[in-house]
Design a protein around this motif. Structure first.
Motif, mmCIF file in Angstrom:
data_model
loop_
_atom_site.group_PDB
_atom_site.id
_atom_site.type_symbol
_atom_site.label_atom_id
_atom_site.label_comp_id
_atom_site.label_asym_id
_atom_site.label_seq_id
_atom_site.Cartn_x
_atom_site.Cartn_y
_atom_site.Cartn_z
ATOM 1 N N ARG B 65 0.837 -1.195 0.000
ATOM 2 C CA ARG B 65 0.000 0.000 0.000
ATOM 3 C C ARG B 65 0.876 1.250 0.000
ATOM 4 O O ARG B 65 0.648 2.194 -0.760
ATOM 5 C CB ARG B 65 -0.942 -0.023 1.213
ATOM 6 C CG ARG B 65 -2.096 0.951 1.056
ATOM 7 C CD ARG B 65 -3.172 0.733 2.116
ATOM 8 N NE ARG B 65 -3.735 -0.592 2.040
ATOM 9 C CZ ARG B 65 -3.972 -1.367 3.107
ATOM 10 N NH1 ARG B 65 -3.678 -0.945 4.316
ATOM 11 N NH2 ARG B 65 -4.493 -2.568 2.959
ATOM 12 N N LEU B 68 2.578 1.700 -3.443
ATOM 13 C CA LEU B 68 1.668 2.122 -4.504
ATOM 14 C C LEU B 68 1.172 3.549 -4.298
ATOM 15 O O LEU B 68 0.929 4.268 -5.269
ATOM 16 C CB LEU B 68 0.470 1.164 -4.593
ATOM 17 C CG LEU B 68 0.786 -0.207 -5.176
ATOM 18 C CD1 LEU B 68 -0.404 -1.138 -5.021
ATOM 19 C CD2 LEU B 68 1.182 -0.099 -6.642
ATOM 20 N N SER B 69 1.021 3.963 -3.034
ATOM 21 C CA SER B 69 0.490 5.316 -2.845
ATOM 22 C C SER B 69 1.587 6.373 -2.980
ATOM 23 O O SER B 69 1.349 7.454 -3.482
ATOM 24 C CB SER B 69 -0.228 5.432 -1.496
ATOM 25 O OG SER B 69 0.715 5.280 -0.464
ATOM 26 N N ALA B 72 3.625 5.646 -7.116
ATOM 27 C CA ALA B 72 2.860 5.207 -8.285
ATOM 28 C C ALA B 72 3.457 5.761 -9.579
ATOM 29 O O ALA B 72 3.492 5.077 -10.606
ATOM 30 C CB ALA B 72 1.406 5.631 -8.155
ATOM 31 N N MET B 95 -5.529 2.479 -5.059
ATOM 32 C CA MET B 95 -5.020 3.710 -5.664
ATOM 33 C C MET B 95 -6.165 4.668 -5.975
ATOM 34 O O MET B 95 -7.274 4.240 -6.272
ATOM 35 C CB MET B 95 -4.247 3.379 -6.938
ATOM 36 C CG MET B 95 -3.042 2.480 -6.677
ATOM 37 S SD MET B 95 -2.269 1.890 -8.197
ATOM 38 C CE MET B 95 -1.237 3.299 -8.565
ATOM 39 N N GLU B 99 -5.307 8.217 -10.595
ATOM 40 C CA GLU B 99 -4.080 7.461 -10.861
ATOM 41 C C GLU B 99 -4.382 6.263 -11.754
ATOM 42 O O GLU B 99 -3.657 5.971 -12.711
ATOM 43 C CB GLU B 99 -3.513 6.981 -9.507
ATOM 44 C CG GLU B 99 -2.051 6.601 -9.514
ATOM 45 C CD GLU B 99 -1.170 7.812 -9.661
ATOM 46 O OE1 GLU B 99 -0.504 7.897 -10.720
ATOM 47 O OE2 GLU B 99 -1.143 8.666 -8.749
#
Lengths: 463, 463
Positions: B65, B68-69, B72, B95, B99
């Motif tokens: 997490r 990806l945050s 990205a 996401m 995005e």
């Protein structure tokens, strides 16, 4: 091509006219039996190589022998490369050696190698002597690589082009050397004067480039040459990752010696996936084409190991025969705990075997995956403890018996999950094949723990 | 490339420097946790798309997490197409929509479709609204084809060339239109003015041909266009047969609308092989990446069905509780017959499921295969009748008990083989998936018959 060919387009392979139908197969078999040579000749001529292989695979043993002995000349040698290994072995062993030699001589070197590997040693030796010197050398070289290695899989014929050439010169070369090139290829390989690989250019990049462009400017960064000794399963893994159509094979000195194309890899992937499934059930590849006796033998070995497991489970039960004598309901209920453990364990085991094969499971996530499976096993253990507890209560009117089966269920489903996921990992670490023996170990554990937990708790709490 | 790069060539994928190592993964995870943005940026930049997908797959949920945050923007959108479906769904759902839109917009239409299909309906709708009109149309058209069909698998970008052109003109066109062509391609497709397919030319044939040659002269006889509605499993079957690198897809009117390439098929083959294995154990695809609760739920359903089977087996045993009461040895021995039947049946079942999947089993050879499996089952039944009979005799000193277990073994192994091979065939005939429910039916039969034969014979002959 007239439009109406595609009207009412077929949507399943069975409807497609170009696939071999069961009707056509039985027509050909009838013709073989009636010794109607004209019909057989004509039918075989119409079949593609894949069709011919399918025909030979699907007909009975006697018809197969008749077809191969009477009409060998009508069968394209390439059809033999499309057959299952076991079937091919059976087919070639019924044919006279001279026929086998002429089939093998008509093939490209990698296909010839594939056919020769299957033969038994005596036949292999006598065939090798009759091959041309060139073919014999190629086959001997191939045999020098380990079984299931890139060296055995690769095709020797490669398009190799010097790095200082231009696109135009390369294309002109391809045109003029047309006859010396491999039958199919997707990439050209760029080499230095010592035949060391310096790059790889997909044909579609070559065709699109300006004639004056230097090859060096087009070469891919991500050429990942494969050592000839690499196992084919690893090779398949690299193809999956890189999405290339072909990959160069190099020797110990980094020299380009061959190429593996993606259609070879499709066969490998099929074979490896099949292997996992079959091995988990103790079945040999090619069992569909093996004779009854040989199949019985290979299955027997697996069943024998399972018999030992079952006897161990029985021995566990016999520890508690006095307890069972006291309450016959225990005998009625005891298979439930063992069977649920076996099933839950197999779920974890299957996930583990498959994730190891696709390399989705490695050191990084081993403990996380084991932890998760144990959680899942415990949660389902609790759920089924309630369900079986209540069923037992209703069936035998004994709350204590319900409690006992519930506790045994939780214990066995947790143990099943832990060992189900861990056994394949452990076997892999020790260099074994997790698909082969994992299930036996697991069933032993879930049976013994299942019976022991249930009957042991009963002995402890009931009397 | 200096020679010493290849000295001591690695022979397993683990040794290859270009593969993602577990050490590198843990370095990146450390950097993510330490919020060391520079290191993470630099590391992600170095990774190939397959590596990035592997990294995201293997790290824990929280690290994923965070990665990806925060990073990205450093992840190539193509990396998402390399992920397992379940993992991708999990990744995209964490996401922000904007995005996700920018990721999907950056992909080719077939990849965009693949990503959108996985999202839940609400997310799907809100993302679709934000796509460009062109992309939205392409995705909507893709969604109009049935799930797992050729239409969903195909790439819309095709190289189509009029039949009356020469090789030279075709190559010049490829050079001038370079930017409009698909990123990779292996064949050019030859069409008539109404966009009907008339042939297919592998690039290597095109490159080798003389510039003045007419395309018509080069077209393959064996182009087998695939209707867009065909199931992907059938498509894979055709690729295996034809050994082509790409196959054209046509609409109901025979017009060329797309192309499927062999690397898409590798994914399908992997997926289908995996499905059979997992389904036979009652496991869902993507279980490695699913949350604990969701995994527990899907496994629960399968285990529940198995509980019903186990209860049926228990009910069979309870018919004979008086008999067991007389002789407790029956309780000790009874799991052996059932377990051997289950194992022998699973062997026949696995062969049958796999042969149906590869289409090696069809009407032509159904009875021959059933007959053979029954023979194998009977022979092993006889063999294990002797073995268990003798073991029982030695263990319990009762020749009659040995005879009973032997007879029960023969009955159950024959029944197991017959139903093991037949159940998948029957389920396929009725339009079902043989891998899903075959094992449950089989275990029910082998358990019930196993217990009934053993205990029933005991009741009949012993007292």
């Amino acid at each position: 091509m007239p439009e109406d060919v595609y009207e009412n387009a077929p949507s399943t392979a069975e409807d497609l006219a170009f696939l071999l139908s069961d009707d056509l197969i039985s027509d050909i078999v009838d013709a073989v039996r009636a010794q109607d040579a004209d019909t057989v000749h004509a039918s075989l001529e119409d079949l593609s190589n894949a069709d011919t292989a399918e025909l030979i695979a699907k007909i009975g043993e006697e018809d197969r022998r008749e077809l191969l002995s009477m009409y060998a000349g009508d069968i394209n040698p390439v059809a033999f490369t499309e057959m299952d290994t076991e079937l091919r072995r059976a087919a070639l062993s019924t044919m006279p050696p001279s026929e086998v030699v002429s089939i093998i001589s008509a093939l490209e070197s990698d296909d010839a190698l594939e056919l020769i590997i299957d033969l038994d040693e005596d036949q292999q030796r006598s065939i090798m002597q009759k091959l041309s010197a060139k073919m014999r050398t190629a086959v001997e070289e191939g045999l020098s690589f380990p079984e299931d290695s890139a060296g055995r899989l690769m095709q020797r014929e490669v398009v190799a082009i010097p790095q200082f050439w231009t696109v135009g010169k390369a294309i002109d070369y391809l045109r003029s050397a047309a006859d010396d090139l491999p039958e199919d290829f997707f990439d050209v390989f760029v080499i230095d004067p010592a035949y060391h690989l310096t790059g790889q250019i997909p044909l579609n990049k070559l065709v699109r480039a300006d004639r004056a462009t230097k090859l060096q400017e087009l070469t891919l960064d991500e050429t990942h040459p494969i050592p000839a000794t690499m196992d084919q399963e690893e090779v398949a893994h690299i193809f999956r990752r890189d999405d290339t159509a072909s990959t160069p094979v190099i020797d110990d000195h980094g020299r380009l010696i061959g190429v593996i194309t993606i259609d070879d890899i499709v066969d490998v992937i099929d074979q490896e996936a099949q292997e996992d499934l079959l091995r988990m059930a103790g079945v040999d590849q090619g069992d569909l084409y093996r004779a009854v006796w040989s199949t019985t033998g290979t299955r027997f070995r697996w069943l024998f190991v399972n018999l030992l497991t079952a006897i161990l489970a029985s021995a566990t039960i016999s520890l508690f025969d006095a307890t069972i004598q006291e309450m016959i309901a225990l005998a009625v209920l005891m298979p439930i705990v063992a069977s649920m453990g076996g099933n839950a364990g197999t779920q974890a085991l299957t996930v583990s075997v498959r994730a190891l094969a696709t390399r989705e499971l490695s050191d990084t996530n081993t403990w996380r995956v084991i932890g998760k499976e144990c959680m899942v096993g415990s949660l389902n253990g609790i759920a089924f403890a309630f369900i079986t507890g209540i069923i037992t209560l209703l069936w035998f009117q004994s709350p204590l018996l319900g409690l006992i089966i519930g506790l045994a269920m939780i214990i066995n489903l947790f143990v099943a999950a832990f060992f189900g996921v861990s056994i394949p990992i452990l076997i892999t670490r020790m260099g074994g094949d997790p698909a082969i023996s994992s299930t036996v170990f697991l069933t032993t554990i879930t049976d013994v723990v299942g019976f022991f937990a249930f009957l042991g708790l009963a002995a402890l709490l009931l009397f």
